[in-house]
Scaffold this active site. Structure first.
Site: not given
Ligand code: GLU
Length: 446
Positions: A127, A167
């Site tokens: 993340k 996100d």
């Molecule tokens: N931010 C999204 C999540 O919390 C998507 C992450 C992604 O597609 O890599 O899963």
């Protein structure tokens, strides 16, 4: 915290990694769920999988400097937490929001590992993000910020190394600017980000995937208990793409969407939102980037400062805004209003205390790790599409999404205890994800 078999103080270890409360609550939740699994497995104990899994592979922190429209120099922090690549390249979104701290990202990165494992796709967990606030910034300012962010991030990512996505605060516009800069610096057009605009290699259906997946998971929970979503009143929080597309699919399946919200307040609809209102709202939120207080959707009631949970009667709640937006009293208010199914579209929107209320009251609870995994699963489809130099149809992408969500539901049920006939999806999701990660850690040696 319930002890997990290990040779030293787990609490001190958590503090040593990161002393923040969000990260601690994520670890504690999982520790409670998986301690029995670890106690029954000598190989997990010998390999010290729980401790190894809670310490990220690495934490990258950097300065982001950029110039605003007035010519002034602005400085923000940027982070990328590469938590584990044991199941595949680090994968997870970037969050741009003034509330972002290293604690937020540690908690999200940890959660992401379990979620990604549950998808059954070859993706590890990570993340990233920044305390940059895109609200009120011009397109040019957002572009300059994204370019400055990528000026550092590019050296840490790669299509088989680390594949960021969007996100909160990072959508198609931001991903486009980030990818544009990456292509200029590296001359690679390798699909290193997901959630890309279509012309840059994006996947049809990716925008809808998280919200659609959350509704699919709620449907699966209802179906498993002999019910259906048709005719149900559904409370939704948030009005970003997760919330909007959860509303779209819920309505398509015959449910009535009775609330939406943003950080300024909530809107409610006595008889449920109409298709026309939803289309208007999608345009207003996603294109005009407006605030709900300024939305003139006919027939909607606006409630300043209010969360949706006590405003109207409902059967199903889909918290799709942000972490810890549902506290103990909110959970109690939902139950009073008739809610018997909750599926988390956001990452950990319900606090531990809120989850305890649902547990006591026999509410079916789908944790974010399982219920919002459709977004990242579709991101992995986008990676496959890019790696194979092909273009998926929307139908193919949405069909695959449905089957991944059904499979996650099955994994949760297979690993969950059942209390008074109610499946504990929270424990099932933690155990399902943990076993995949732990087996891979054992297999890779030390
Ligand atoms: N931010 C999204 C999540 O919390 C998507 C992450 C992604 O597609 O890599 O899963």
């Amino acid at each position: 915290m319930k002890t997990v078999a290990c040779s030293y103080d787990l609490s001190a270890l958590i503090d040593a990694v990161n002393p923040g409360a969000l990260y601690r609550s994520a670890i504690e939740e999982v520790a409670e769920s998986v301690s029995a699994v670890i106690e029954a497995n000598k190989a997990y104990q010998r390999a010290r999988v729980f401790e190894r899994l809670l310490i990220p592979d690495r934490v990258i922190r950097f300065r982001v400097e950029w110039v605003n429209d007035q010519g002034g120099v602005e400085v923000n922090f940027g982070w990328r937490i590469e938590h584990t690549n044991v199941l595949g390249p680090y994968k997870g979104g970037l969050r741009f929001h003034p509330s972002v701290t290293e604690d937020t990202l540690h908690f999200l990165a940890y959660e992401q590992c379990f979620k990604n494992a549950l998808t059954g796709q070859p993706i590890g967990g990570g993340k990233g993000g920044s305390n940059f606030d895109p609200k009120g910034k011009s397109d040019n300012e957002v572009m300059r910020f994204c370019q400055a962010f990528m000026r550092e991030l590019y050296r840490h990512i790669g299509p088989s190394v680390d594949v960021p996505a969007g996100d909160i605060g990072v959508g198609g516009r931001e991903i486009g600017f980030l990818y544009g800069q990456y292509m200029k610096i590296t001359k690679e057009r390798d699909g290193v980000l997901t959630g890309k605009p279509l012309g840059l290699g994006g996947l049809l259906g990716r925008t809808q995937a998280t919200g659609y997946g959350t509704v699919a998971f709620a449907q699966a929970m209802l179906r498993h208990s002999g019910d259906s979503i048709e005719g149900k009143r559904v409370m939704i929080s948030g009005s970003g793409n997760v919330a909007l597309y959860a509303a779209e699919l819920a309505m398509e399946k015959g449910a009535h969407v009775v609330t939406m919200s943003d950080s300024g307040g909530s809107i409610s609809f006595d008889k449920g939102m109409t298709r026309e209102q939803l289309e208007e709202l999608i345009e207003f939120k996603e294109v005009q980037r407006g605030r709900l207080k300024d939305w003139s959707g006919a027939g909607a009631n606006y409630h300043p400062e209010a969360r949706p949970w006590s405003l109207v009667d409902a059967d199903v709640a889909l918290p799709c805004a942000t972490q810890h937006e549902v506290e103990r009293d909110d959970a109690a208010a939902m139950v009073d209003r008739g809610v018997c199914v909750v599926a988390e579209g956001a990452n950990m929107p319900c606090t531990h205390q809120a989850r305890s209320v649902f547990h006591e009251k026999g509410v079916l609870f789908g944790p974010g790790k399982a219920a919002n995994a459709g977004g990242v699963a579709s991101s992995c489809f986008e990676m496959s599409q890019n790696a194979s130099h092909s273009t998926w149809t929307k139908e193919h992408s949405l069909d695959r999404l449905t089957s991944v969500m059904m499979d996650i539901h099955e994994q949760c049920v297979a690993n969950a205890p059942t209390t008074n006939g109610v499946v504990d999806y929270g424990v099932g999701a933690d155990r399902g994800g943990f076993i995949k990660l732990a087996d891979a850690i054992v297999a890779m040696g030390v």
